[in-house]
Write a protein that holds these residues in place. Structure first.
Motif, PDB file in Angstrom:
ATOM      1  N   GLU A  65     -11.049  -5.387  -6.042  1.00 38.90           N
ATOM      2  CA  GLU A  65     -11.581  -5.228  -7.393  1.00 38.90           C
ATOM      3  C   GLU A  65     -12.029  -6.572  -7.954  1.00 38.90           C
ATOM      4  O   GLU A  65     -13.101  -6.697  -8.553  1.00 38.90           O
ATOM      5  CB  GLU A  65     -10.536  -4.593  -8.317  1.00 38.90           C
ATOM      6  CG  GLU A  65     -10.291  -3.113  -8.071  1.00 38.90           C
ATOM      7  CD  GLU A  65      -9.277  -2.890  -6.996  1.00 38.90           C
ATOM      8  OE1 GLU A  65      -8.721  -3.887  -6.487  1.00 38.90           O
ATOM      9  OE2 GLU A  65      -9.034  -1.722  -6.633  1.00 38.90           O
ATOM     10  N   ASP A 125      -7.255  -8.903   2.238  1.00 39.19           N
ATOM     11  CA  ASP A 125      -7.555  -7.700   3.016  1.00 39.19           C
ATOM     12  C   ASP A 125      -9.055  -7.486   3.174  1.00 39.19           C
ATOM     13  O   ASP A 125      -9.533  -7.158   4.253  1.00 39.19           O
ATOM     14  CB  ASP A 125      -6.900  -6.473   2.373  1.00 39.19           C
ATOM     15  CG  ASP A 125      -7.096  -6.439   0.875  1.00 39.19           C
ATOM     16  OD1 ASP A 125      -7.775  -7.331   0.350  1.00 39.19           O
ATOM     17  OD2 ASP A 125      -6.580  -5.513   0.242  1.00 39.19           O
ATOM     18  N   GLY A 170     -13.500   3.191  -5.328  1.00 39.21           N
ATOM     19  CA  GLY A 170     -12.462   2.558  -4.519  1.00 39.21           C
ATOM     20  C   GLY A 170     -12.704   2.834  -3.065  1.00 39.21           C
ATOM     21  O   GLY A 170     -13.426   3.776  -2.728  1.00 39.21           O
ATOM     22  N   ASN A 184      -6.318  -0.782   0.927  1.00 41.77           N
ATOM     23  CA  ASN A 184      -7.289  -0.819  -0.170  1.00 41.77           C
ATOM     24  C   ASN A 184      -8.704  -0.840   0.358  1.00 41.77           C
ATOM     25  O   ASN A 184      -9.641  -0.514  -0.351  1.00 41.77           O
ATOM     26  CB  ASN A 184      -7.121  -2.080  -1.007  1.00 41.77           C
ATOM     27  CG  ASN A 184      -5.737  -2.241  -1.485  1.00 41.77           C
ATOM     28  OD1 ASN A 184      -4.827  -2.291  -0.673  1.00 41.77           O
ATOM     29  ND2 ASN A 184      -5.552  -2.293  -2.762  1.00 41.77           N
ATOM     30  N   THR A 232      -7.739   6.830  -3.062  1.00 37.49           N
ATOM     31  CA  THR A 232      -8.653   6.904  -4.198  1.00 37.49           C
ATOM     32  C   THR A 232      -9.773   7.886  -3.929  1.00 37.49           C
ATOM     33  O   THR A 232     -10.135   8.679  -4.802  1.00 37.49           O
ATOM     34  CB  THR A 232      -9.278   5.514  -4.453  1.00 37.49           C
ATOM     35  OG1 THR A 232      -8.271   4.545  -4.282  1.00 37.49           O
ATOM     36  CG2 THR A 232      -9.874   5.429  -5.808  1.00 37.49           C
ATOM     37  N   SER A 240     -10.042   2.855  -0.727  1.00 37.63           N
ATOM     38  CA  SER A 240      -8.891   3.407  -0.015  1.00 37.63           C
ATOM     39  C   SER A 240      -9.028   4.926   0.023  1.00 37.63           C
ATOM     40  O   SER A 240      -9.598   5.535  -0.877  1.00 37.63           O
ATOM     41  CB  SER A 240      -7.604   3.026  -0.718  1.00 37.63           C
ATOM     42  OG  SER A 240      -7.412   3.842  -1.833  1.00 37.63           O
ATOM     43  N   GLU A 269      -1.404  -8.490  -3.603  1.00 34.08           N
ATOM     44  CA  GLU A 269      -2.183  -7.649  -4.511  1.00 34.08           C
ATOM     45  C   GLU A 269      -3.587  -7.501  -3.947  1.00 34.08           C
ATOM     46  O   GLU A 269      -4.056  -8.354  -3.196  1.00 34.08           O
ATOM     47  CB  GLU A 269      -2.210  -8.222  -5.919  1.00 34.08           C
ATOM     48  CG  GLU A 269      -2.615  -9.672  -5.972  1.00 34.08           C
ATOM     49  CD  GLU A 269      -2.512 -10.213  -7.378  1.00 34.08           C
ATOM     50  OE1 GLU A 269      -2.776  -9.462  -8.309  1.00 34.08           O
ATOM     51  OE2 GLU A 269      -2.182 -11.395  -7.538  1.00 34.08           O
ATOM     52  N   SER A 270      -4.232  -6.430  -4.341  1.00 35.17           N
ATOM     53  CA  SER A 270      -5.542  -6.140  -3.773  1.00 35.17           C
ATOM     54  C   SER A 270      -6.579  -7.129  -4.271  1.00 35.17           C
ATOM     55  O   SER A 270      -6.572  -7.531  -5.432  1.00 35.17           O
ATOM     56  CB  SER A 270      -5.951  -4.726  -4.159  1.00 35.17           C
ATOM     57  OG  SER A 270      -7.315  -4.574  -3.907  1.00 35.17           O
ATOM     58  N   ASN A 300       0.826  -1.200   0.000  1.00 32.54           N
ATOM     59  CA  ASN A 300       0.000   0.000   0.000  1.00 32.54           C
ATOM     60  C   ASN A 300       0.857   1.245   0.000  1.00 32.54           C
ATOM     61  O   ASN A 300       2.020   1.220   0.389  1.00 32.54           O
ATOM     62  CB  ASN A 300      -0.857   0.029   1.259  1.00 32.54           C
ATOM     63  CG  ASN A 300      -1.700  -1.191   1.352  1.00 32.54           C
ATOM     64  OD1 ASN A 300      -2.309  -1.566   0.381  1.00 32.54           O
ATOM     65  ND2 ASN A 300      -1.714  -1.807   2.509  1.00 32.54           N
TER      66      ASN A 300
END
Lengths: 395, 178
Positions: free
Chosen positions: B139, B52, A198, A138, A203, A200, B135-136, A2
């Motif tokens: 999405e 996450d 988003g 995120n 964003t 976060s 990685e996130s 991040n």
């Protein structure tokens, strides 16, 4: 990883050179150790500053209430009574720590800790500036909602474990109020998440600009209403007047912390004041442009004549100033509301939440989705300006 | 190093919390608080694995919702009562009949067989590989939910709507017919 404080710092050559030098001196790779030390320092700084803001919150509350009621307020300790906070702190520490005989000792001890852990945990994602954010998760807003629900558990356990009717009623009211008002607050937040695309804070803020017409507050009429829904819900979640039923002093002595003394009581008070700061900060980040500074002064490119490390950091300080100015202005409004409006009844509280705020928030969410779909995410002002240019015969 | 610190502390939280749920007998409230600890630790484990969104959901759903509801339930039904009856004799709650023991035994057998079958594959092919780069997941989850898994998404929303309507009906004041 991040975006965080470390990734901001590591863009400077000085930081990289320092890490390299330290690694060569120690003979091993010290990158993660140095990151850890920087984090530790930053976290201590944030906790210290926030505790001070919480303490100053009590001072501000007294001064502003005195001002609204044409009184003087604290003015004996230090210049303008500013050291009242320290005097209170010393008093709190020196008080006898009383645990009632019939209280549930274990729960009585952990309740204030849960409150303070929930609030300090939420500070991890509060965006103070584009560089100074402990970690830009995120799932930032979502994490903040989750971790701050520990406060509700703490209040409930505090009320239950004191083994006193007043505390019990206060704790029950607090917990039910917090879980009820979480719904309109969350729906209002989702509305902004929908526009920004988003969760976060990076964003969310980067979709806005430094000027009011670029804020999500004026993005469309529904976000404008949603801001007020969020703000009312946030007032109720932090147990501030006119929603301070859990600690209504005319009915419940002082609610869930009636039996607490000394530092344990201070933890509850501190958690409340810092939580007010956090919800104001989130309101600023979501609706009022966050740390953005007009004319893009915040990213430091306007100071390109200076060496980059100075220019960037001037930008960061401008951003910090922008964030804290807006947040503390909202903080003032919160205190102002507390000393202006009378307290609601319990049934009025629940009616307001379930019959007014929740349907309004749901309708807002739907209409924002329609707006984003119909106008491709453009704000009102962008639409007006494109209409203007269209009618002037540009195309 | 961060990963192992996070993993060890979360694992300790889970272990301590679950053992607390098992062995705290005299006070249900304390057991509920240790359940809170265990659920918090599980969120930490998810975060260690890079999930996450799942970690944050664990916090929102369990810490914010389920545990508070459990605390409410225990408080309103008097969780701290002792096991003694009014004559001072310790009551042993009824532990079921022969039938329930047989059903429970068969259940345990079947479930443990399934679990062992699943675990066997994992254990045989176990190799210590480093975690894939972070990685996130937000999405991807969002895209999958409204494309491939849209049916499950809609069905769960109908379930929630049903729960909401049911709660409203239960909470509604009863109409007097006369």
């Amino acid at each position: 990883m991040n975006e965080s404080l470390i990734s901001y710092l590591s863009q400077f050559e000085g930081h990289q050179a320092f890490v390299k030098m330290a690694s060569e001196m120690a003979g091993t790779d010290l990158t993660s150790t140095i990151s850890f030390m920087i984090y530790l320092a930053a976290v201590l700084a944030v906790v210290g500053v926030m505790a001070t803001i919480g303490g100053l919150g009590t001072y501000a509350e007294r001064k502003i209430s005195a001002d609204l009621q044409a009184r003087q307020g604290p003015n004996r300790v230090g210049p303008f009574g500013l050291l009242q906070m320290l005097a209170d702190g010393v008093k709190m520490i020196l008080k006898e720590d009383i645990i009632p005989r019939d209280a549930d000792k274990f729960m009585f001890v952990i309740a204030p800790l849960l409150c303070i852990v929930g609030v300090f945990g939420s500070l991890a994602v509060v965006p103070f500036s584009s560089g100074f954010i402990l970690t830009d998760l995120n799932v930032g807003v979502f994490y903040l909602l989750g971790i701050s629900s520990l406060v509700g558990v703490g209040i409930f356990i505090g009320g239950y474990s004191s083994n006193s009717k007043w505390s019990m009623l206060g704790g029950m009211r607090g917990a039910s109020q917090i879980i009820s008002y979480e719904i309109p607050v969350t729906l209002s937040i989702i509305m902004i998440v929908l526009i920004a695309g988003g969760m976060s804070f990076g964003t969310l803020i980067s979709g806005q600009g430094g000027f009011p017409h670029q804020w999500y507050l004026f993005h469309n009429p529904f976000t404008f209403i949603g801001f007020f829904v969020y703000f009312i819900g946030a007032l109720a979640e932090t147990n501030r007047a006119p929603f301070d039923l859990p600690e209504a002093e005319s009915e419940l002595v002082s609610g869930y912390h009636t039996e607490y003394t000394g530092m344990r009581f201070a933890f509850f008070a501190l958690a409340e004041y810092i939580e007010v700061f956090v919800v104001c900060g989130v309101a600023v980040a979501l609706f009022l442009g966050g740390y953005k500074v007009p004319f893009d002064l915040g990213n430091g490119e306007a100071f390109s004549a200076l060496p980059p490390i100075i220019g960037k950091n001037i930008g960061q300080f401008l951003q910090l100033g922008s964030f804290f100015t807006k947040t503390l202005a909202l903080y003032y409004v919160v205190i102002w509301i507390r000393w202006t409006l009378p307290r609601l009844r319990v049934d009025q509280l629940m009616t307001l939440c379930w019959k007014y705020l929740t349907p309004i928030a749901l309708f807002n969410l739907l209409m924002v989705a329609v707006w984003v779909y119909a106008f491709e995410g453009q704000s009102m002002f962008e639409l007006f300006s494109s209409m203007g240019s269209g009618s002037s015969g540009g195309h | 190093m961060f990963d192992s610190v996070l993993f060890i502390s979360s694992a300790v939280l889970v272990l301590v919390g679950s053992l607390g749920v098992l062995f705290i007998k005299e006070n249900l409230m304390h057991a509920c608080v240790s359940l809170l600890t265990a659920l918090f630790g599980v969120a930490g484990l998810y975060a260690t694995l890079g999930a996450d969104f799942l970690a944050a959901t664990q916090l929102v759903v369990y810490v914010g919702g389920v545990v508070i509801l459990m605390l409410f339930g225990i408080m309103l039904t008097g969780g701290g009562t002792s096991n003694e009856n009014k004559f001072g004799i310790e009551k042993v709650p009824g532990m079921g009949s022969v039938k329930t023991y047989i059903v429970a035994g068969v259940n345990v057998l079947v479930i443990s067989l399934i679990v062992i079958r699943i675990m066997a594959n994992v254990m045989k092919d176990y190799k210590a590989v480093p975690l894939p780069p972070y990685e996130s997941t937000v999405e991807k989850l969002g895209t999958l939910l409204v494309t491939d898994h849209v049916l499950a998404f809609e069905i769960s929303s109908i379930l929630l709507l049903g729960a909401l309507v049911g709660a409203a009906i239960i909470a509604r004041p009863t109409r007097r017919t006369n």
